[in-house]
Design a protein around this motif. Sequence first.
Motif, mmCIF file in Angstrom:
data_model
loop_
_atom_site.group_PDB
_atom_site.id
_atom_site.type_symbol
_atom_site.label_atom_id
_atom_site.label_comp_id
_atom_site.label_asym_id
_atom_site.label_seq_id
_atom_site.Cartn_x
_atom_site.Cartn_y
_atom_site.Cartn_z
ATOM 1 N N LEU A 1 9.362 -8.602 50.123
ATOM 2 C CA LEU A 1 9.320 -9.392 51.346
ATOM 3 C C LEU A 1 8.299 -8.865 52.356
ATOM 4 O O LEU A 1 7.962 -9.550 53.320
ATOM 5 N N ILE A 2 7.813 -7.641 52.159
ATOM 6 C CA ILE A 2 6.823 -7.055 53.061
ATOM 7 C C ILE A 2 5.427 -7.513 52.650
ATOM 8 O O ILE A 2 5.045 -7.398 51.486
ATOM 9 N N ARG A 3 4.663 -8.035 53.597
ATOM 10 C CA ARG A 3 3.304 -8.521 53.298
ATOM 11 C C ARG A 3 2.339 -7.328 53.443
ATOM 12 O O ARG A 3 1.614 -7.199 54.442
ATOM 13 N N PHE A 4 2.367 -6.431 52.436
ATOM 14 C CA PHE A 4 1.597 -5.184 52.501
ATOM 15 C C PHE A 4 0.096 -5.427 52.668
ATOM 16 O O PHE A 4 -0.604 -4.624 53.286
ATOM 17 N N TYR A 5 -0.403 -6.531 52.119
ATOM 18 C CA TYR A 5 -1.846 -6.790 52.181
ATOM 19 C C TYR A 5 -2.296 -7.187 53.590
ATOM 20 O O TYR A 5 -3.500 -7.248 53.855
ATOM 21 N N ASP A 6 -1.341 -7.459 54.485
ATOM 22 C CA ASP A 6 -1.692 -7.772 55.878
ATOM 23 C C ASP A 6 -1.696 -6.525 56.758
ATOM 24 O O ASP A 6 -1.985 -6.623 57.960
ATOM 25 N N ILE A 7 -1.373 -5.381 56.171
ATOM 26 C CA ILE A 7 -1.365 -4.132 56.937
ATOM 27 C C ILE A 7 -2.780 -3.547 56.946
ATOM 28 O O ILE A 7 -3.437 -3.462 55.910
ATOM 29 N N LYS A 8 -3.244 -3.146 58.107
ATOM 30 C CA LYS A 8 -4.605 -2.631 58.257
ATOM 31 C C LYS A 8 -4.795 -1.334 57.464
ATOM 32 O O LYS A 8 -3.840 -0.581 57.266
ATOM 33 N N PRO A 9 -6.032 -1.066 57.010
ATOM 34 C CA PRO A 9 -6.287 0.116 56.154
ATOM 35 C C PRO A 9 -5.775 1.434 56.749
ATOM 36 O O PRO A 9 -5.153 2.228 56.045
ATOM 37 N N ALA A 10 -6.036 1.686 58.017
ATOM 38 C CA ALA A 10 -5.598 2.947 58.625
ATOM 39 C C ALA A 10 -4.082 3.047 58.639
ATOM 40 O O ALA A 10 -3.508 4.111 58.349
ATOM 41 N N ASP A 11 -3.408 1.935 58.961
ATOM 42 C CA ASP A 11 -1.950 1.940 58.962
ATOM 43 C C ASP A 11 -1.408 2.115 57.549
ATOM 44 O O ASP A 11 -0.390 2.797 57.341
ATOM 45 N N PHE A 12 -2.091 1.498 56.576
ATOM 46 C CA PHE A 12 -1.666 1.680 55.188
ATOM 47 C C PHE A 12 -1.733 3.149 54.794
ATOM 48 O O PHE A 12 -0.794 3.696 54.207
ATOM 49 N N PHE A 13 -2.824 3.812 55.140
ATOM 50 C CA PHE A 13 -3.012 5.209 54.723
ATOM 51 C C PHE A 13 -1.995 6.135 55.388
ATOM 52 O O PHE A 13 -1.387 6.981 54.732
ATOM 53 N N TYR A 14 -1.807 5.966 56.707
ATOM 54 C CA TYR A 14 -0.962 6.901 57.450
ATOM 55 C C TYR A 14 0.518 6.525 57.490
ATOM 56 O O TYR A 14 1.372 7.390 57.709
ATOM 57 N N LYS A 15 0.829 5.235 57.254
ATOM 58 C CA LYS A 15 2.208 4.806 57.457
ATOM 59 C C LYS A 15 2.860 4.169 56.233
ATOM 60 O O LYS A 15 4.056 3.866 56.255
ATOM 61 N N ILE B 1 1.356 0.493 44.701
ATOM 62 C CA ILE B 1 0.483 1.489 45.326
ATOM 63 C C ILE B 1 -0.916 1.425 44.726
ATOM 64 O O ILE B 1 -1.929 1.452 45.446
ATOM 65 N N HIS B 2 -1.001 1.317 43.402
ATOM 66 C CA HIS B 2 -2.308 1.235 42.730
ATOM 67 C C HIS B 2 -3.087 0.010 43.206
ATOM 68 O O HIS B 2 -4.279 0.104 43.540
ATOM 69 N N ASN B 3 -2.417 -1.150 43.256
ATOM 70 C CA ASN B 3 -3.093 -2.384 43.658
ATOM 71 C C ASN B 3 -3.542 -2.337 45.122
ATOM 72 O O ASN B 3 -4.630 -2.834 45.472
ATOM 73 N N LEU B 4 -2.724 -1.746 45.976
ATOM 74 C CA LEU B 4 -3.083 -1.639 47.386
ATOM 75 C C LEU B 4 -4.254 -0.686 47.599
ATOM 76 O O LEU B 4 -5.150 -0.947 48.408
ATOM 77 N N LEU B 5 -4.254 0.425 46.861
ATOM 78 C CA LEU B 5 -5.378 1.365 46.946
ATOM 79 C C LEU B 5 -6.672 0.683 46.515
ATOM 80 O O LEU B 5 -7.716 0.808 47.174
ATOM 81 N N GLU B 6 -6.595 -0.031 45.425
ATOM 82 C CA GLU B 6 -7.782 -0.728 44.925
ATOM 83 C C GLU B 6 -8.256 -1.770 45.946
ATOM 84 O O GLU B 6 -9.460 -1.916 46.199
ATOM 85 N N PHE B 7 -7.312 -2.491 46.540
ATOM 86 C CA PHE B 7 -7.642 -3.530 47.512
ATOM 87 C C PHE B 7 -8.361 -2.938 48.732
ATOM 88 O O PHE B 7 -9.320 -3.532 49.252
ATOM 89 N N HIS B 8 -7.923 -1.766 49.187
ATOM 90 C CA HIS B 8 -8.498 -1.167 50.387
ATOM 91 C C HIS B 8 -9.778 -0.368 50.109
ATOM 92 O O HIS B 8 -10.623 -0.224 51.001
ATOM 93 N N ILE B 9 -9.913 0.155 48.897
ATOM 94 C CA ILE B 9 -11.042 1.050 48.597
ATOM 95 C C ILE B 9 -12.209 0.322 47.946
ATOM 96 O O ILE B 9 -13.374 0.540 48.307
#
Length: 470
Positions: A237-251, A264-272
């Motif tokens: 239910l959490i829209r992780f892809y709408d979280i900003k890169p800095a917030d993703f990394f630290y939070k 986690i793998h997909n989000l890392l790939e999406f941001h990097i």
Amino acid sequence: MSSKFLAELSNDYEKLFETELGYDVIIYAGDESNVKEIHAHSNILCIRSQYFRSAFSNEWAEKRDGKFILRKPNISPYLFNIILRFIYCGNIELKNLQGPEVLKLLIAVDELNIQQLITYIQEYLIEHQTEFLYQNPTGILETVYQHETFTDLWEFCLEKICEEPKILFYSDKFTNLKASLLELLIKRDDLNMEEIEIWEGLLKWCFFQQNVINDPTKWSKDDIANIEKPLHRFIHLIRFYDIKPADFFYKVYCYKEILPQDLIHNLLEFHIVPNTKIKTNVASSRKPNLKFKLDSTLIESKHIPLFSSWIDKKGSSHYNTNKIPYEFKLLYRSDRDGFNATSFHRNCDSKGATIWIAKIKGTTQLIGGYNPLDWGGDCGWKGTTNSFLFHIMDEKNVSSAKVSYVNNNNARYAIYCNSDRGPHMGNFYCDGINHWIVYENSDVNLTYPNISIPASFTVENYEVFQVIKK
């Protein structure tokens, strides 16, 4: 002519209720510390309520000396009398009840299956008693959720919380919210919060539920397992892809031990990796269904129904967000436009009705006022009977607000216009720079009744809005 006869009939039944002549029902209302014996007539109760028809026909009620005995410890004598008066004569008065009492009354009439009142009381709460929702949003939401017949109030509460989710997510009792209710809220597309705030709220709830500290470096394997289990039902239910890169990394990334590894793998790939597309089917971005836009750093949309209701002198009756008759257009913000009288007048003069809000430095207090006229010129005093000052002790809690309408006998001192000053109402003014003063003057002291505005203070920022009738 028929309305006259109906009124007489209602009065006669009210007399019957009050005199108790020929009663055959004894009701013990209230708990042990506040129990009262109330008398009624079974025929009238049966005609007006399915609950009483079932109770008397199926002999739920105890019978003693030819009289039915009912015990209702969960309904106070005061509320039971209100219900019985409605049953007998169709009259009900709610304006003297506070929000929590009205909700208790609604629960009672639901139990007694008095359908007309279930609808009526819900409408009353929505129209007149919305502030109490801010006092205990968790408890109220859970109470309404437990009653299937409270459909109107349920939809209103959900809409209100989705518009102002911080009243729930930032409340002291948020961590006690039932999982099913939290899931229902996080699932909604119109939840008006940044995704990272929703994620942080979910973590806070999970950590409290499992009694685990918010420090992944100190978690044991048991801690990880205990958090993963309740968290699992919410992850999709959490829209992780709408979280900003800095917030993703630290939070977010720091909690990788309790998140699915493929996520986690997909989000890392999406941001990097540049131009990476989302590989999985995820919920679309949230789209808050706000009824109006508010450009402010001091107030939130929950304040607008309150201000609108004060402008129209609705007393304890407040507008809900669907029926606000005004638009609030930002004219001036001190930290943006310059903290001086010249900037104030350049932006606010000749704009008609305005409302201004100032935050006292180093506090959560908001001070403000409504000028239904205008701020133009060096004309001195302007008279009106429609202006007011207000004082909100806690900016997050609208129930802490006090309003002071201009005294009609001193209305000629309602507004003062001077090019060297900011807002000036009665004996309260801003000297043009950041100095706000309540001064002593025998002529104007009584213009606005006292609502504990400090005698002297500075503010962090203040804003002025043009009030436009829709």
